[in-house]
Write a protein that holds these residues in place. Structure first.
Motif, short mmCIF file in Angstrom:
data_model
loop_
_atom_site.label_atom_id
_atom_site.label_comp_id
_atom_site.label_asym_id
_atom_site.label_seq_id
_atom_site.Cartn_x
_atom_site.Cartn_y
_atom_site.Cartn_z
N UNK A 68 0.82 -1.21 0.00
CA UNK A 68 0.00 0.00 0.00
C UNK A 68 0.85 1.26 0.00
N UNK A 69 2.10 1.15 0.44
CA UNK A 69 3.02 2.30 0.45
C UNK A 69 4.44 1.78 0.26
N UNK A 70 5.35 2.67 -0.09
CA UNK A 70 6.74 2.29 -0.26
C UNK A 70 7.39 2.05 1.09
N UNK A 71 8.14 0.97 1.21
CA UNK A 71 8.93 0.73 2.43
C UNK A 71 10.13 1.66 2.39
N UNK A 72 10.44 2.26 3.53
CA UNK A 72 11.55 3.21 3.60
C UNK A 72 12.83 2.49 4.01
N UNK A 73 13.94 2.94 3.43
CA UNK A 73 15.26 2.43 3.78
C UNK A 73 16.23 3.59 3.81
N UNK A 74 17.24 3.53 4.67
CA UNK A 74 18.29 4.56 4.64
C UNK A 74 19.05 4.48 3.32
N UNK A 75 19.44 5.61 2.73
CA UNK A 75 20.15 5.59 1.45
C UNK A 75 21.37 4.67 1.44
N UNK A 76 22.14 4.67 2.52
CA UNK A 76 23.36 3.85 2.56
C UNK A 76 23.05 2.36 2.41
N UNK A 77 21.86 1.93 2.84
CA UNK A 77 21.53 0.50 2.76
C UNK A 77 21.34 0.01 1.33
N UNK A 78 21.15 0.95 0.40
CA UNK A 78 21.03 0.58 -1.02
C UNK A 78 22.16 1.19 -1.85
N UNK A 79 23.23 1.58 -1.17
CA UNK A 79 24.42 2.06 -1.86
C UNK A 79 24.38 3.50 -2.32
N UNK A 80 23.55 4.34 -1.72
CA UNK A 80 23.47 5.74 -2.12
C UNK A 80 24.02 6.64 -1.01
N UNK A 81 24.52 7.78 -1.41
CA UNK A 81 25.11 8.75 -0.49
C UNK A 81 24.04 9.74 -0.03
N UNK A 111 13.32 6.47 -5.40
CA UNK A 111 13.10 5.05 -5.13
C UNK A 111 14.31 4.31 -5.67
N UNK A 112 14.89 3.45 -4.88
CA UNK A 112 16.03 2.62 -5.32
C UNK A 112 15.75 1.19 -4.91
N UNK A 113 15.82 0.29 -5.88
CA UNK A 113 15.59 -1.14 -5.64
C UNK A 113 14.25 -1.38 -4.94
N UNK A 114 13.26 -0.53 -5.22
CA UNK A 114 11.93 -0.71 -4.65
C UNK A 114 11.73 -0.11 -3.27
N UNK A 115 12.69 0.67 -2.79
CA UNK A 115 12.59 1.28 -1.47
C UNK A 115 12.64 2.80 -1.59
N UNK A 116 11.84 3.46 -0.76
CA UNK A 116 11.87 4.91 -0.68
C UNK A 116 13.09 5.29 0.15
N UNK A 117 14.06 5.97 -0.50
CA UNK A 117 15.30 6.31 0.20
C UNK A 117 15.45 7.81 0.46
N UNK A 118 14.64 8.62 -0.24
CA UNK A 118 14.71 10.07 -0.02
C UNK A 118 13.39 10.67 -0.47
N UNK A 119 12.84 11.57 0.34
CA UNK A 119 11.66 12.32 -0.08
C UNK A 119 11.80 13.74 0.45
N UNK A 120 11.14 14.66 -0.24
CA UNK A 120 11.14 16.06 0.18
C UNK A 120 9.86 16.72 -0.31
N UNK A 121 9.49 17.78 0.38
CA UNK A 121 8.27 18.49 0.02
C UNK A 121 7.04 17.73 0.51
N UNK A 122 5.93 17.99 -0.14
CA UNK A 122 4.66 17.39 0.27
C UNK A 122 4.29 16.19 -0.55
N UNK A 123 5.03 15.10 -0.42
CA UNK A 123 4.75 13.94 -1.27
C UNK A 123 3.46 13.21 -0.92
#
Length: 158
Positions: free
Chosen positions: A5-18, A36-48
């Motif tokens: 129903x929603x994107x699972x969140x992950x820290x950016x480092x866990x999917x290789x992002x800075x 979204x990286x590898x199916x995980x929400x790794x960064x969001x900003x504003x009113x998503x």
């Protein structure tokens, strides 16, 4: 990973992002957005969480609906004339096909004849969307939800 129903969140480092670079990108991009990286929400900003205008992201959905209209035999093919769904087009646009609209070479509301020049054209995209409503005989949102429900668009259909 496909979301429920929603994107699972992950820290950016866990999917290789800075995380720092993502923050810089978000600041430069401004507005609202997410990564979204590898199916995980790794960064969001504003009113998503708010419903957003799909803008250019709608084009692949419209093209998919166009092909579904052909598959459902509601349209003879992508080379069918746009005027044949009931539009009173200018003589210059009388040879415009759905392929022209989908490929942004329609010349609609421009000086060029269909197929003569590429042009980013919001009027042509709206003509494609309204034409699909006529073809499916239902609002675009309903046509999209009915045919693409499995994709679970969080902001609804276009």
């Amino acid at each position: 990973m496909f979301p429920g129903a929603a994107w699972e969140k992950r820290p950016p480092a866990s999917v290789g992002l800075d995380e720092r670079k993502l923050a810089e990108f978000a600041a430069k991009a401004g507005g609202d957005g997410c990564i979204i990286k590898d199916g995980y929400l790794v960064k969001s900003w504003g009113g998503i969480a708010a419903h957003q205008d799909w803008a250019s992201a709608a084009k692949p959905v419209l093209s998919t609906l166009l092909l579904l209209a052909v598959q459902e035999r509601r349209l003879s093919g992508v080379d069918a004339l746009v005027k044949d769904v009931g539009w009173d087009l200018a003589p210059k646009d009388s040879t415009m096909t759905f392929r022209h609209l989908a490929n942004m070479v329609s010349g609609y509301a421009c000086g060029e004849a269909p197929g003569q020049a590429w042009g980013y054209n919001d009027y042509a995209v709206k003509l494609l969307a309204r034409s699909l409503e006529k073809i499916f005989n239902q609002p675009l949102d309903a046509a999209c939800r009915q045919r693409l429900a499995a994709l679970q668009f969080e902001d609804g259909a276009i």
